[in-house]
Design an enzyme around this catalytic site. Structure first.
Site, PDB file in Angstrom:
ATOM      1  N   LYS A 228       1.797  -3.440  -0.269  1.00 31.16           N
ATOM      2  CA  LYS A 228       2.707  -3.881   0.790  1.00 31.16           C
ATOM      3  C   LYS A 228       4.156  -3.477   0.509  1.00 31.16           C
ATOM      4  O   LYS A 228       4.962  -3.373   1.425  1.00 31.16           O
ATOM      5  CB  LYS A 228       2.586  -5.384   1.007  1.00 31.16           C
ATOM      6  CG  LYS A 228       1.238  -5.748   1.596  1.00 31.16           C
ATOM      7  CD  LYS A 228       1.151  -7.171   2.082  1.00 31.16           C
ATOM      8  CE  LYS A 228      -0.146  -7.433   2.829  1.00 31.16           C
ATOM      9  NZ  LYS A 228      -1.346  -7.391   1.955  1.00 31.16           N
TER      10      LYS A 228
HETATM   11  C1  PLP Z   1      -2.653  -6.976   2.389  1.00 36.46           C
HETATM   12  C2  PLP Z   1      -3.610  -6.434   1.408  1.00 36.46           C
HETATM   13  C3  PLP Z   1      -4.777  -5.740   1.796  1.00 36.46           C
HETATM   14  C4  PLP Z   1      -5.197  -5.588   3.255  1.00 36.46           C
HETATM   15  O1  PLP Z   1      -4.327  -4.799   4.004  1.00 36.46           O
HETATM   16  P1  PLP Z   1      -4.397  -4.821   5.591  1.00 36.46           P
HETATM   17  O2  PLP Z   1      -3.282  -3.958   6.039  1.00 36.46           O
HETATM   18  O3  PLP Z   1      -4.236  -6.256   6.000  1.00 36.46           O
HETATM   19  O4  PLP Z   1      -5.725  -4.293   5.959  1.00 36.46           O
HETATM   20  C5  PLP Z   1      -5.576  -5.200   0.819  1.00 36.46           C
HETATM   21  N1  PLP Z   1      -5.274  -5.341  -0.496  1.00 36.46           N
HETATM   22  C6  PLP Z   1      -4.177  -5.989  -0.908  1.00 36.46           C
HETATM   23  C7  PLP Z   1      -3.921  -6.129  -2.370  1.00 36.46           C
HETATM   24  C8  PLP Z   1      -3.297  -6.560   0.023  1.00 36.46           C
HETATM   25  O5  PLP Z   1      -2.201  -7.227  -0.412  1.00 36.46           O
END
Ligand code: PLP
Length: 464
Positions: free
Chosen positions: A110
């Site tokens: 993120k």
């Molecule tokens: C948020 C997150 C995901 C999922 O991502 P999306 O965009 O919601 O599909 C997968 N792995 C981690 C570690 C995350 O923080």
């Protein structure tokens, strides 16, 4: 580039307005009117670019209301905080490529989007001479990435609610040791759902929302999707460097359909066939894999798994893909989403062939997640975090010979040490960012789970 809503209810707006709007005012999601295509010659000319330079090339095709030099500067600043020279390095393990997206300040993918979004907000607020108070609830991961995205930024305060003592000690420390003046951590005595309910209640108070310029930083913001498109292109170029006319698959661990939707945009942008398939990987919260495999998009109960950032049922970005599946007909999209809000399901079984042109999917059980972590450690001496393991397992199920497959690695294993230890009997090595974090000073307000009290707190600490 102009932007519109999946529900057709807003006038076309520019990129900057789209970012500041977040959710479209008609309740839909914002999308560009067209997806720019890049030809083979352009692709070849991008081959040697650094990550930030490529990010500029990709993003500037969607942005025409920020001067190039400003955009370049913002991008450079956003990826300087990553601790690897390639920003998102690609490593090769056996038959698989692993795209490590966890080299940012909070060790999760993120950061790639939120480092950029924070700088974008600051830039725009300065220009318009406005302020923003970001308000969000987190179950752990998004909160810290959001906080690191805006810490120390001018004209922005951030308020993040987390459930008191119900996030992991590391996650708690990652948030609360950020003691910049504009960061407010609130631990509520309650659950994550209580936190979400409070946020909803506060955002529904339109007067209050306006008075304090409240904004959110969740994954429906178009700028987050856009920032994520870049690493798909980056990775494709890297593999193409070694093989001409290559066609690749990506395997993506998915919760809110955000990351994988960025892959879908990359697929549309690149020359036909560059990306063959996107493999959608869920944990046992399998609504999205049921959708891809049977056209069945229907809510179940949220199950707690070892990959908590994917413990999601209704996927907040799903509507964007639905819009394309409906052949860009906003009225159809709107009807289906309104009916979903009523009934908790959409039957898309008639669209299976179209869906499967772009996507394959697997749901991965808890047992298989642990086994995959164990096998990968044994075979490659490489430790996967549980989210990445979900994607790796799905990749192994769908791998075609002769087609390179890239697994997106969304978190550093040290963030989920307990699950890793359960799989392999040892904790993963602790990276520099986390060393000493447990002993560092922290700041956090512990409060009752009550919207009125939180509002009072915001009144006192908001930037106006
Ligand atoms: C948020 C997150 C995901 C999922 O991502 P999306 O965009 O919601 O599909 C997968 N792995 C981690 C570690 C995350 O923080």
């Amino acid at each position: 580039m102009q932007y519109m809503s999946t529900r057709g209810g807003i006038n076309p707006i520019g990129f900057t307005s789209a970012v500041m709007m977040g959710l479209a005012e008609d309740g839909g999601l914002i999308l560009p009117r067209t997806i720019p295509r890049v030809g083979s010659d352009t692709i070849s000319s991008w081959q040697k670019l650094s990550y930030p330079d490529l990010a500029f090339e990709v993003m500037s095709r969607f942005i025409d209301d920020i001067p190039s030099s400003d955009l370049k500067e913002m991008i450079t600043k956003s990826y300087k905080t990553f601790n690897h020279k390639d920003v998102t390095p690609l490593v090769h393990k056996g038959d698989l490529h692993i795209l490590e997206l966890f080299h940012g300040p909070t060790l999760a993918f993120k950061d790639v989007a939120l480092q950029f979004l924070g700088n974008l907000f600051e830039y725009q607020l300065k220009k318009s001479n406005e302020t923003l108070n970001i308000l969000g609830a987190t179950s752990g991961d998004t909160g810290s990435a959001a906080i690191y995205g805006v810490r120390g930024k001018k004209n922005i305060n951030i308020f993040i609610l987390h459930p008191h003592k119900r996030v992991s000690p590391i996650q708690e420390k990652q948030m609360t040791t950020v003691t910049d003046d504009n960061v407010y951590n609130i631990a509520i005595r309650g659950t994550f759902d209580d936190g979400q309910a409070i946020i909803k209640q506060i955002f529904n108070d339109i007067e209050f929302k306006k008075q304090y310029s409240l904004g959110s930083i969740n994954s429906i913001n178009w700028a987050r999707v856009l920032a994520q498109v870049v690493y798909y292109v980056y990775c494709y170029l890297h593999i193409k460097n070694h093989e001409q006319d290559v066609s690749v698959d990506f395997s993506v661990p998915t919760g809110n359909f955000g990351d994988i939707f960025a892959g879908y945009i990359a697929k549309k942008m690149l020359p036909e066939g560059s990306i063959r398939r996107l493999i959608l990987a869920t944990n046992s919260n399998d609504i999205l894999s049921r959708f891809v495999n049977n056209g069945d998009y229907s809510l179940g109960d949220v199950k707690v798994t070892s990959s908590p950032s994917m413990d999601i049922q209704a996927a907040s970005n799903f509507e964007r893909y639905l819009y394309y599946l409906m052949d860009c007909e906003a009225s159809k999209t709107k009807d289906l989403m309104l009916s979903f809000a009523q009934t908790g399901k959409i039957d898309l079984s008639g669209y299976k062939d179209i869906i499967n042109r772009d996507f394959s999917a697997s749901a991965v059980s808890e047992e298989d997640v642990l086994q995959t972590i164990r096998d990968f450690k044994e075979q490659h001496d490489y430790i996967l975090d549980p989210h990445t393991a979900v994607g790796v397992k799905a990749a192994l199920e769908h791998k075609r010979s002769g087609i390179p497959i890239i697994c997106l690695s969304t978190a550093h294993p040290a963030k989920f040490g307990a699950a890793v230890e359960e799989a392999i009997g040892q904790q993963p090595p602790v990276p520099d960012q986390l060393i000493g974090i447990m002993a560092r000073d922290s700041r956090c307000e512990i409060m009752e789970s009550d919207a009125e009290l939180i509002k009072e707190y915001i009144r006192k600490h908001a930037i106006v």
